[in-house]
Scaffold this active site. Sequence first.
Site, PDB file in Angstrom:
ATOM      1  CB  CYS A 158      -0.932   0.011   1.206  1.00 56.27           C
ATOM      2  SG  CYS A 158      -2.085  -1.370   1.235  1.00 56.27           S
ATOM      3  CG  HIS A 159       0.783   3.708   2.150  1.00 58.28           C
ATOM      4  ND1 HIS A 159      -0.184   3.025   2.844  1.00 58.28           N
ATOM      5  CD2 HIS A 159       0.138   4.652   1.431  1.00 58.28           C
ATOM      6  CE1 HIS A 159      -1.362   3.549   2.566  1.00 58.28           C
ATOM      7  NE2 HIS A 159      -1.203   4.529   1.722  1.00 58.28           N
ATOM      8  N   GLY A 160       4.556   0.971   0.857  1.00 57.06           N
ATOM      9  CA  GLY A 160       5.969   0.647   0.722  1.00 57.06           C
ATOM     10  C   GLY A 160       6.741   0.403   2.001  1.00 57.06           C
TER      11      GLY A 160
END
Length: 193
Positions: A158-160
Site C-alpha cells: 500500500c505505501h511501501g
Amino acid sequence: MTVLGEGESTTAPPPSKYLKDKASYSDSRSRNVAYGLIGAFGFVQAVAAKNIAVNLVGTLAASADVLALAKIEVNQADIPEGKNVVLKWRGKPVFIRHRTAADIAEANSVDIATLRHKETDVERVKEPEWLVMMGVCTHLGCVPIGDAGEYNGWFCPCHGSHYDISGRIRKGPAPLNLEIPPYELIDGRIVIG
C-alpha cells in the site's frame, strides 16, 4: 348556571358530612401508612432499576461467536520450517512463521541502532524458531505480504513499508514494528489470545 329544583338549597353540607371525626383520626397511623407506601414504592423502583442494569450489562456482553474467537490454537507440527501461516484472530490476520536457523541468524545480526523501533529479536519471540505477530501494517492498517520486500520479511504494498524476518520496520512510512499478540507455546501448540 345550575337550576335548583324545589326544596334544594345552595348552602354547603355541614362539615360532619365530609370531615373525619377527629377523635378517630390519628396522625401517627396516617404517617405510618404514608411511610409504608413510600417504602413499598421505593422497593419496587429499586428492583426495577436492578433489572434494567442487569439487562443492560447482559446486552453488552460478548456473544458466543466472539468468545469462540477469543483464543485460537495451532499445532506447530502443521507448519513446515521456513513457511508462514496466516490465521484470523479477532477479525485481524496473524502471521506465524516457523523460522529456519538462517532466519534466526539474520534476525540476530541486525544492528539495533539502525532500527526505527528498537527491539531485539529475543524481545519479540518466546522461542527463536517461532515468530507470532499481527499481520497489520503499523502505518495505515494494510496487510503486508510475506516473504517479500528488501529484507526477506514482509512488504506492505500500500505505501511501501518493509519489515525484516523478525517483523521489525526497516524502511517505509510505518512507525512501529508489527505487533506481537499475547500467545503461549504449550505442548507442541501455539495458543493465541
